[in-house]
Write a protein that holds these residues in place. Structure first.
Motif, mmCIF file in Angstrom:
data_model
loop_
_atom_site.group_PDB
_atom_site.id
_atom_site.type_symbol
_atom_site.label_atom_id
_atom_site.label_comp_id
_atom_site.label_asym_id
_atom_site.label_seq_id
_atom_site.Cartn_x
_atom_site.Cartn_y
_atom_site.Cartn_z
ATOM 1 N N PRO A 120 -5.093 3.118 -2.633
ATOM 2 C CA PRO A 120 -5.891 1.889 -2.539
ATOM 3 C C PRO A 120 -5.105 0.800 -1.805
ATOM 4 O O PRO A 120 -3.928 0.578 -2.093
ATOM 5 C CB PRO A 120 -6.119 1.508 -4.005
ATOM 6 N N THR A 173 0.847 -1.196 0.000
ATOM 7 C CA THR A 173 0.000 0.000 0.000
ATOM 8 C C THR A 173 0.881 1.245 0.000
ATOM 9 O O THR A 173 1.835 1.347 0.775
ATOM 10 C CB THR A 173 -0.923 -0.014 1.227
ATOM 11 N N GLU A 186 -6.650 -5.808 -5.929
ATOM 12 C CA GLU A 186 -5.661 -4.745 -6.069
ATOM 13 C C GLU A 186 -4.249 -5.316 -6.131
ATOM 14 O O GLU A 186 -3.364 -4.743 -6.787
ATOM 15 C CB GLU A 186 -5.780 -3.755 -4.908
#
Length: 205
Positions: A147, A132, A153
């Motif tokens: 995000p 992240t 992701e």
């Protein structure tokens, strides 16, 4: 161009037993218990709509990161590394793959510079950390995050890295937790999941 083999590892509860994020918060916030920073949430109506976990995490990010720089987050990783309990079987898999010429990547929901600090301190044979990202302005962290690098992701960030760096890779193996890491596990030829510190093959649905 020869295709390079890569192995993907989640970090928290895959390579180490703990959720490492609490060590980041404690390092940056000092000795006060973390719940001290959460009292204001009792007046946030979103708490009563099932968003408590997300609100706690984002409030602690804001309180601990705002006004700092990424180097302090990296330093938190260096200091926290010794406090983490490695899952020996999975870490050994990482070393074995490295010895076979497979490049080791960590893809994690934890902040990227924090995990990079941990990896550096432990001297693990990790070629790349994808995590992240922390938002900054004028060289200082804002306390906001991009995000979270989890679920789909992780796959998006992996594919973006491959595309941006024009890399030719195939995913030999992947290691993570169920069910959150299934999208990442599905990138690999050989898939493994870790539950309560135990490593098992993942055969999918």
């Amino acid at each position: 161009m020869n295709t390079k083999k890569v192995a993907l590892f989640d970090f928290d509860e895959t390579l180490v037993h703990e959720n490492s994020l609490s060590y980041l918060f404690k390092y940056l916030l000092g000795r006060k218990p973390l719940f001290f920073y959460l009292f204001a949430l009792f007046w946030d109506l979103r708490v009563y709509r099932g968003q408590l976990r997300s609100l706690i995490k984002h409030r602690l990010y804001k309180k601990s990161l705002e006004g700092r720089d990424a180097e302090q987050v990296y330093q938190a990783g260096l200091v926290s590394a010794a406090k983490l309990s490695q899952i020996k079987e999975v870490v050994q898999q990482m070393y074995d793959l490295h010895e076979k010429g497979v490049e080791v990547w960590i893809i994690t929901a934890s902040p990227q510079p924090f995990i990079e600090g941990i990896v550096a301190q432990l001297k693990w044979p990790v070629a790349r950390v994808i995590g992240t990202l922390l938002e900054s302005e004028n060289g200082k962290l804002t306390g906001e995050i991009g995000p979270e690098c989890q679920l789909e992701e992780k796959v998006r960030r992996f594919n973006l890295t491959i595309e941006e760096d024009a890399l030719d890779y195939c995913v030999e193996a992947s290691y993570g937790n169920l069910p959150v890491d299934i999208p990442m596990l599905d990138l690999a030829q050989h898939k493994f999941f870790v539950e309560n510190g135990k490593l098992d093959p993942f055969v999918g649905n």
